[in-house]
Design a protein around this motif. Structure first.
Motif, PDB file in Angstrom:
ATOM      1  N   ASP A  71       6.015 -12.510  10.225  1.00  0.00           N
ATOM      2  CA  ASP A  71       5.483 -12.177   8.895  1.00  0.00           C
ATOM      3  C   ASP A  71       4.043 -11.706   9.027  1.00  0.00           C
ATOM      4  OD1 ASP A  71       7.868 -13.118   8.009  1.00  0.00           O
ATOM      5  OD2 ASP A  71       7.073 -14.998   7.166  1.00  0.00           O
ATOM      6  N   LEU A  73       0.227 -11.434   8.048  1.00  0.00           N
ATOM      7  CA  LEU A  73      -0.652 -12.485   7.525  1.00  0.00           C
ATOM      8  C   LEU A  73      -1.258 -12.106   6.181  1.00  0.00           C
ATOM      9  CD1 LEU A  73      -2.735 -13.724  10.573  1.00  0.00           C
ATOM     10  CD2 LEU A  73      -0.661 -14.712   9.582  1.00  0.00           C
ATOM     11  N   GLY A  74      -1.658 -13.133   5.428  1.00  0.00           N
ATOM     12  CA  GLY A  74      -2.393 -12.943   4.190  1.00  0.00           C
ATOM     13  C   GLY A  74      -3.143 -14.217   3.916  1.00  0.00           C
ATOM     14  N   THR A  75      -4.143 -14.158   3.052  1.00  0.00           N
ATOM     15  CA  THR A  75      -4.855 -15.385   2.713  1.00  0.00           C
ATOM     16  C   THR A  75      -4.375 -15.957   1.387  1.00  0.00           C
ATOM     17  OG1 THR A  75      -6.642 -13.858   2.174  1.00  0.00           O
ATOM     18  CG2 THR A  75      -6.971 -15.286   4.066  1.00  0.00           C
ATOM     19  N   THR A  76      -4.241 -15.117   0.368  1.00  0.00           N
ATOM     20  CA  THR A  76      -3.736 -15.607  -0.912  1.00  0.00           C
ATOM     21  C   THR A  76      -2.218 -15.706  -0.863  1.00  0.00           C
ATOM     22  OG1 THR A  76      -3.389 -13.413  -1.860  1.00  0.00           O
ATOM     23  CG2 THR A  76      -5.604 -14.367  -2.072  1.00  0.00           C
ATOM     24  N   ALA A  77      -1.648 -16.420  -1.841  1.00  0.00           N
ATOM     25  CA  ALA A  77      -0.189 -16.565  -1.911  1.00  0.00           C
ATOM     26  C   ALA A  77       0.471 -15.203  -2.071  1.00  0.00           C
ATOM     27  CB  ALA A  77       0.186 -17.477  -3.086  1.00  0.00           C
ATOM     28  N   GLU A  79      -0.692 -12.270  -1.115  1.00  0.00           N
ATOM     29  CA  GLU A  79      -0.778 -11.523   0.146  1.00  0.00           C
ATOM     30  C   GLU A  79       0.271 -12.011   1.150  1.00  0.00           C
ATOM     31  OE1 GLU A  79      -5.618 -10.594   0.091  1.00  0.00           O
ATOM     32  OE2 GLU A  79      -4.802 -12.138   1.440  1.00  0.00           O
ATOM     33  N   LYS A  80       0.442 -13.342   1.172  1.00  0.00           N
ATOM     34  CA  LYS A  80       1.407 -13.906   2.112  1.00  0.00           C
ATOM     35  C   LYS A  80       2.824 -13.445   1.787  1.00  0.00           C
ATOM     36  CE  LYS A  80      -1.098 -17.968   3.578  1.00  0.00           C
ATOM     37  NZ  LYS A  80      -1.608 -19.232   3.053  1.00  0.00           N
ATOM     38  N   LYS A  81       3.109 -13.410   0.476  1.00  0.00           N
ATOM     39  CA  LYS A  81       4.443 -12.990   0.050  1.00  0.00           C
ATOM     40  C   LYS A  81       4.680 -11.517   0.428  1.00  0.00           C
ATOM     41  CE  LYS A  81       7.751 -12.927  -3.733  1.00  0.00           C
ATOM     42  NZ  LYS A  81       8.346 -11.705  -3.197  1.00  0.00           N
ATOM     43  N   GLY A  83       3.224  -9.907   2.744  1.00  0.00           N
ATOM     44  CA  GLY A  83       3.281  -9.825   4.201  1.00  0.00           C
ATOM     45  C   GLY A  83       4.653 -10.183   4.732  1.00  0.00           C
ATOM     46  N   LYS A  84       5.238 -11.210   4.125  1.00  0.00           N
ATOM     47  CA  LYS A  84       6.578 -11.646   4.529  1.00  0.00           C
ATOM     48  C   LYS A  84       7.613 -10.571   4.172  1.00  0.00           C
ATOM     49  CE  LYS A  84       9.533 -15.707   3.615  1.00  0.00           C
ATOM     50  NZ  LYS A  84       9.504 -16.480   4.853  1.00  0.00           N
ATOM     51  N   ARG A 137      -1.333  -7.581   8.797  1.00  0.00           N
ATOM     52  CA  ARG A 137      -1.851  -8.404   7.712  1.00  0.00           C
ATOM     53  C   ARG A 137      -1.997  -7.589   6.438  1.00  0.00           C
ATOM     54  NH1 ARG A 137      -8.301  -9.128   8.043  1.00  0.00           N
ATOM     55  NH2 ARG A 137      -8.777  -7.022   8.776  1.00  0.00           N
TER      56      ARG A 137
END
Lengths: 466, 182
Positions: A71, A73-77, A79-81, A83-84, A137
């Motif tokens: 996945d 990377l991201g810092t906020t939720a 961004e993470k979503k 990224g995934k 990311r």
């Protein structure tokens, strides 16, 4: 019409050539090159091919290359979503091509961190046999903007093979995934990608004698489905313009079947040309300025070229036979078509102006729906013989006919923009009441069903989107 | 007896319709499906066909002259073609001659002739073949004296099958032209 890319910025920031290492990945690349060029030995030689390596291997199965796509990377939720999800899109695309085997993330050893996406521990990836690794990311910006950067690594040589940064709006996150997939595919195979593309097709529902046939459009992977017509009138054989912003197709909207031109951005449409009888089987010229179509009246079908700029029409064929299914060569110099002038349905090629007609199919059976490959090297067709249908390819010279797949009914091939994959409709003998869209590599391998929400037919593959 | 007569009328229609359009056993079953269990206790279907024609003649709900139903039941609205052919068989010519006669009786009527194909062909080719079939019918009707402006044609290719099967029997029924009153 604006042709501006929706991506504000596409950076190729970190591109290193693995020049100094005669590494395993380079060996692998050569393997791919061989396999790809071998399977289309009849075709244009890929850029990266070297003469001495294209000898032995003809068409054949390619062992998919194992690669890892953790996945992003991201810092906020959020961004993470993203990224995934983007990593998932890339993984699915590459897997679907049949040339890659994404490794199950459960097997991953190294945990990705802001540091490791810039300098992975290659040993951890070699241990799980990942030949290539994709890290990336996501960074959110203002006003729904976001930025994605990713790198493609040769896990065995420890080289970065590619680094790209995309910037766009959130709604287009899937397209970022497709653009990234195209870049990775291209870097690893030497062939251009075909993932940032769309499919227009006929969505079918209801009983066969009152079948509702609506035009539908979706991304190449089945996402972002949208219906273009309401189904009140039969709509058939949609075809993309070279910019993918227009389609031409057949509709029974005004009773008689007519060729229409539809702008996908403005959603406006018009009947194409003034003809007294029916018009059908349209296809754009490579520069998008003309449409070639069939005009039938009094039991006779002839090919005409319509100039979209001035409405002029020019007759290409003149005889009492059925002449239909025209398709331009990619350089625009020739038209392939089908005709029963010789007694049965066969494929012919002629000059753009209708001269110099020559038949190219002489095998047993009937041949129709010729479609010229975007590479120019092959013509795909539908063949009927002994009660079976098949999809095949043949050189424009008439040599090298190969059948790729047979069934109760397979019909209407369309090319991926790189000329390596065909999509077509299929009715199986087991379930002939429904139809599905299927892709197959021109090697005859990697047969896949495209997910559609309804029965489907008449697919047309768009060029790679701008 | 009343009950019996009620069943005979639809049965008669089925029989006539079937004769007119060279129908298949399949079709009879589906059209008369609802009443089949009742008919079963009657005398045999074939035995009662002659009597049933009489009763339909007397029936006040018989098709009005000059309607599509009239065309279907008393003239024949369709003809059939051989594989990949638009040639009119002697039998087809007979039906079209009746259509031409019938059109003379109703000079205000105009027809659309639909050309259809079986599913064993490619889409574009079948659109062309359907047009060829519809045009063959139109030309013959014109040769028989019907004014050309009363006759439209349309090709549906393989898009509108009549029989839904995927076998020779269905394909034979689907290679057809159908005359439809405008």
């Amino acid at each position: 019409m604006s042709m501006k890319s929706p991506f504000f910025l596409i950076h190729a920031l970190f591109y290193n050539r693995p020049s100094s290492h005669m590494s395993l990945i380079k060996g692998l690349l050569i393997v791919f090159t061989i396999a790809l060029s071998g399977c289309a030995a009849l075709t244009i030689i890929p850029r990266t091919a070297t003469a001495d390596l294209t000898v032995d291997i003809t068409r054949g199965y390619v062992e998919p290359m194992p690669l890892a796509i953790p996945d992003f990377l991201g810092t906020t939720a959020q961004e993470k979503k993203l990224g995934k999800d983007i990593a998932k899109v890339i993984s699915r695309n590459l897997e679907f091509s049949g040339l890659f085997r994404p490794i199950d993330p459960k097997a991953f050893i190294e945990e990705m961190t802001p540091a490791s996406i810039l300098q992975p521990r290659f040993g951890d990836w070699r241990v799980i046999n990942a030949q290539a690794l994709v890290t990336g990311r996501v960074v959110e910006g203002q006003d729904q903007q976001f930025q994605v950067e990713f790198r493609l690594w040769d896990a065995f040589a420890g080289d970065q093979m590619l680094g790209l940064r995309f910037k766009s709006v959130k709604d287009l996150w899937r397209r970022i995934g497709h653009k990234a997939s195209d870049a990775i595919y291209e870097r690893l195979t030497g062939e251009s990608g075909y993932f940032d593309t769309r499919i227009v097709y006929v969505s079918e529902s209801g009983p066969l004698d009152r079948r509702v046939k609506r035009l539908a459009i979706m991304d190449q992977d089945g996402e972002n489905l949208e219906f273009l017509t309401d189904g009140k009138a039969l709509a058939l054989t949609p075809r993309f313009s070279p910019t993918a912003q227009e389609i031409t197709y057949l509709s029974f909207e005004k009773g008689a079947p007519r060729v229409y031109l539809r702008n996908l951005d403005t959603r406006t449409q018009e009947v194409l040309g003034e003809f007294r009888g029916m018009t059908f089987a349209p296809r754009f010229s490579p520069d998008g300025n003309q449409v070639v179509l069939t005009y039938a009246e009094n039991g006779n079908s002839e090919l005409y070229e319509m100039d979209l700029r001035n409405g002029q029409k020019y007759q290409l064929t003149k005889n009492t036979a059925i002449d239909t299914g025209p398709s331009y060569s990619p350089n625009g110099d020739f038209v392939a078509f089908e005709s029963d002038r010789g007694g049965s349905q066969q494929i012919y090629i002629m000059d753009r102006n209708g001269g110099n007609v020559k038949r190219i199919t002489f095998g047993k059976g009937r041949y129709g729906t010729p479609v010229w490959s975007p590479r120019g090297d092959l013509i795909a067709f539908t063949k009927q013989h002994r009660g079976q249908f098949s999809i095949g390819v043949i050189k424009p010279s008439g040599e090298g006919e190969r059948i790729l797949i047979r069934d109760y009914l397979v019909e209407g091939p369309t090319w991926a923009p790189n000329g390596r994959v065909l999509m077509f409709m299929r009715q199986t003998s087991r379930n002939p009441d429904t139809s599905e869209l299927v892709t197959i590599d021109i090697t005859g391998h990697n047969e896949r069903i495209i997910f559609t929400t309804t029965a489907a037919s008449d697919p047309a593959w768009s060029p790679v989107l701008p | 007896m009343i009950v019996k007569a009620k069943f005979l009328i639809p049965l008669a229609i089925v029989v006539i319709f079937a004769a007119a359009c060279q129908s298949t056993p399949d079709e009879k079953v589906s059209v008369s499906g609802d009443s089949s269990s009742n008919i079963a206790e009657d005398s045999s279907i074939s035995g009662s066909s002659e009597a049933s024609i009489d009763s339909s003649d007397l029936d006040p709900s018989a098709p009005k002259p000059g309607t599509q139903e009239d065309l279907v039941q008393n003239v024949g609205d369709r003809i059939f073609f051989d594989l990949d052919s638009a040639v009119l068989s002697p039998q087809s010519r007979g039906i079209l001659e009746k259509q031409a006669e019938w059109l003379r009786l109703f000079p205000d009527l105009s027809l659309t002739i639909e050309g259809h194909c079986d599913e064993r062909g490619t889409r574009e080719y079948n659109l062309a073949l359907g047009e060829r079939r519809a045009s063959a019918v139109r030309s013959y009707l014109i040769a028989l004296g019907v004014e050309g402006q009363r006759l439209n044609t349309i090709s549906y290719g393989k898009e509108r099958p009549y029989a839904l099967g995927h076998d020779e029997e269905a394909w034979n029924l689907n290679r057809r032209s159908v005359s439809v009153i405008n």
